[in-house]
Design an enzyme around this catalytic site. Structure first.
Site, PDB file in Angstrom:
ATOM      1  N   TRP A  30     -20.588  13.420 -49.038  1.00  0.00           N
ATOM      2  CA  TRP A  30     -19.215  12.908 -49.117  1.00  0.00           C
ATOM      3  C   TRP A  30     -18.593  13.479 -50.374  1.00  0.00           C
ATOM      4  CZ3 TRP A  30     -16.095  11.022 -45.591  1.00  0.00           C
ATOM      5  CH2 TRP A  30     -14.830  10.617 -46.010  1.00  0.00           C
ATOM      6  N   ASP A  60     -14.863  18.054 -41.669  1.00  0.00           N
ATOM      7  CA  ASP A  60     -16.030  17.180 -41.581  1.00  0.00           C
ATOM      8  C   ASP A  60     -16.495  17.137 -40.122  1.00  0.00           C
ATOM      9  OD1 ASP A  60     -17.949  15.252 -42.205  1.00  0.00           O
ATOM     10  OD2 ASP A  60     -16.546  13.600 -42.053  1.00  0.00           O
ATOM     11  N   THR A  61     -15.949  16.213 -39.328  1.00  0.00           N
ATOM     12  CA  THR A  61     -16.326  16.168 -37.906  1.00  0.00           C
ATOM     13  C   THR A  61     -15.543  17.202 -37.086  1.00  0.00           C
ATOM     14  OG1 THR A  61     -14.613  14.575 -37.334  1.00  0.00           O
ATOM     15  CG2 THR A  61     -16.740  13.682 -38.049  1.00  0.00           C
ATOM     16  N   LYS A 103     -18.299  21.248 -43.916  1.00  0.00           N
ATOM     17  CA  LYS A 103     -19.620  20.618 -43.953  1.00  0.00           C
ATOM     18  C   LYS A 103     -20.466  21.183 -42.823  1.00  0.00           C
ATOM     19  CE  LYS A 103     -17.729  16.320 -45.678  1.00  0.00           C
ATOM     20  NZ  LYS A 103     -17.700  14.858 -45.519  1.00  0.00           N
ATOM     21  N   ASP A 144      -6.376  22.515 -44.857  1.00  0.00           N
ATOM     22  CA  ASP A 144      -6.824  21.148 -45.137  1.00  0.00           C
ATOM     23  C   ASP A 144      -7.905  21.217 -46.205  1.00  0.00           C
ATOM     24  OD1 ASP A 144      -6.850  18.412 -44.972  1.00  0.00           O
ATOM     25  OD2 ASP A 144      -7.630  18.302 -42.934  1.00  0.00           O
ATOM     26  N   GLU A 145      -8.224  20.079 -46.805  1.00  0.00           N
ATOM     27  CA  GLU A 145      -9.217  20.151 -47.875  1.00  0.00           C
ATOM     28  C   GLU A 145     -10.636  20.201 -47.317  1.00  0.00           C
ATOM     29  OE1 GLU A 145      -8.136  17.411 -46.767  1.00  0.00           O
ATOM     30  OE2 GLU A 145      -8.959  15.612 -47.677  1.00  0.00           O
ATOM     31  N   THR A 178      -9.943  16.267 -36.881  1.00  0.00           N
ATOM     32  CA  THR A 178      -8.573  16.411 -37.384  1.00  0.00           C
ATOM     33  C   THR A 178      -8.042  17.816 -37.118  1.00  0.00           C
ATOM     34  OG1 THR A 178      -9.053  14.793 -39.090  1.00  0.00           O
ATOM     35  CG2 THR A 178      -7.136  16.204 -39.467  1.00  0.00           C
TER      36      THR A 178
HETATM   37  P1  5GP Z   1     -12.665  15.335 -39.857  1.00  0.00           P
HETATM   38  O1  5GP Z   1     -13.819  14.405 -39.641  1.00  0.00           O
HETATM   39  O2  5GP Z   1     -11.595  15.099 -38.853  1.00  0.00           O
HETATM   40  O3  5GP Z   1     -13.092  16.767 -39.975  1.00  0.00           O
HETATM   41  O4  5GP Z   1     -12.044  14.941 -41.271  1.00  0.00           O
HETATM   42  C1  5GP Z   1     -10.976  14.043 -41.299  1.00  0.00           C
HETATM   43  C2  5GP Z   1     -10.473  13.709 -42.639  1.00  0.00           C
HETATM   44  O5  5GP Z   1     -11.406  12.837 -43.251  1.00  0.00           O
HETATM   45  C3  5GP Z   1     -10.277  14.832 -43.640  1.00  0.00           C
HETATM   46  O6  5GP Z   1      -9.052  15.502 -43.528  1.00  0.00           O
HETATM   47  C4  5GP Z   1     -10.335  14.023 -44.935  1.00  0.00           C
HETATM   48  O7  5GP Z   1      -9.097  13.398 -45.188  1.00  0.00           O
HETATM   49  C5  5GP Z   1     -11.382  12.965 -44.617  1.00  0.00           C
HETATM   50  N1  5GP Z   1     -12.703  13.380 -45.071  1.00  0.00           N
HETATM   51  C6  5GP Z   1     -13.727  13.871 -44.334  1.00  0.00           C
HETATM   52  N2  5GP Z   1     -14.794  14.136 -45.098  1.00  0.00           N
HETATM   53  C7  5GP Z   1     -14.419  13.829 -46.364  1.00  0.00           C
HETATM   54  C8  5GP Z   1     -15.106  13.885 -47.627  1.00  0.00           C
HETATM   55  O8  5GP Z   1     -16.258  14.301 -47.750  1.00  0.00           O
HETATM   56  N3  5GP Z   1     -14.416  13.455 -48.692  1.00  0.00           N
HETATM   57  C9  5GP Z   1     -13.133  12.990 -48.619  1.00  0.00           C
HETATM   58  N4  5GP Z   1     -12.555  12.589 -49.730  1.00  0.00           N
HETATM   59  N5  5GP Z   1     -12.452  12.921 -47.453  1.00  0.00           N
HETATM   60  C10 5GP Z   1     -13.094  13.336 -46.344  1.00  0.00           C
END
Ligand code: 5GP
Length: 208
Positions: free
Chosen positions: A182, A113-114, A158, A109-110, A117
């Site tokens: 972000w 964050d939390t 992050k 995944d790119e 996912t």
């Molecule tokens: P999670 O919070 O589940 O780790 O991240 C969920 C999804 O939120 C990531 O796969 C991505 O699509 C989006 N996301 C989270 N943080 C960022 C960010 O800093 N930039 C962007 N463009 N998308 C993010």
């Protein structure tokens, strides 16, 4: 009190490419995946990583499978409450269990964050693996279970408290770990030249 605005950090295609190039030798050596599973827009990083893995390993026919998961982007049938709170499947692997069983699978995944996912993706893929193993004889299931491994690569992690966990011992690699910024990715932009200029300025500022 209003929440403080989130600081944006813009990233260029070249920076992403180079982060993946630097991370791949370790992944090739320590894990040598035989299948990549890209989450949503993680397809772009997975495709780049495939180039480097093919160069570093014998697996010239390495395939990429895609799954779609959405936490922030509205997907059909999603309620207002679900957006930003719940991970929703928008696309899944057909015959997932059969494709995954016995494989070393790298989920790409790119950004982490939390972690909701990635946690959701791994637990759902594991359910498909378990369902497939339940159809096999106990001996075969035990052998395949030992061979099946799920791991993770993200371009960016992050450094912040995570709201969900990964199964203990899950191999995990990040191209780069940043603060709670972000990240603006190049594939989200319409004017890529402007984005690249801003990304260069952001990178310089981060180093100062
Ligand atoms: P999670 O919070 O589940 O780790 O991240 C969920 C999804 O939120 C990531 O796969 C991505 O699509 C989006 N996301 C989270 N943080 C960022 C960010 O800093 N930039 C962007 N463009 N998308 C993010």
């Amino acid at each position: 009190m209003a929440a403080a605005p989130v600081k944006h950090f813009r990233v260029s295609y070249n920076d992403i490419h180079n982060l993946i190039r630097k991370a791949t030798p370790t992944i090739a050596k320590e894990f040598n995946p035989d299948l990549l599973v890209a989450i949503g827009i993680g397809f772009f990083p997975a495709r780049v990583m495939r180039t480097f893995l093919r160069e570093l390993t014998d697996n010239k026919s390495l395939t990429i499978q895609a799954i779609g998961l959405s936490l922030y982007e509205p997907a059909p049938g999603m309620s207002e409450e679900q957006i930003g709170n719940e991970v929703v499947r928008t696309q899944w692997l057909s015959d997932a269990g059969k494709k995954l069983v016995g494989k070393r699978v790298l989920v790409v995944d790119e950004v982490d964050d939390t972690r909701k996912t990635l946690s959701y993706a791994l637990s759902e893929l594991q359910k498909d693996i378990d369902a497939e193993l339940a159809t096999r004889s106990p001996e075969e299931a035990a052998k395949l279970r030992a061979e099946t491994k799920l791991s993770i690569f993200v371009v960016h992690n992050k450094d912040k408290p995570k709201l969900a966990q990964l199964p203990e011992g899950t191999p995990y690699w990040a191209g780069e770990t940043l603060g709670d910024l972000w990240l603006d990715y190049p594939w989200e932009q319409t004017d890529i030249e402007e984005h690249d200029k801003a990304a260069a300025a952001d990178k310089k500022a981060l180093k100062q």
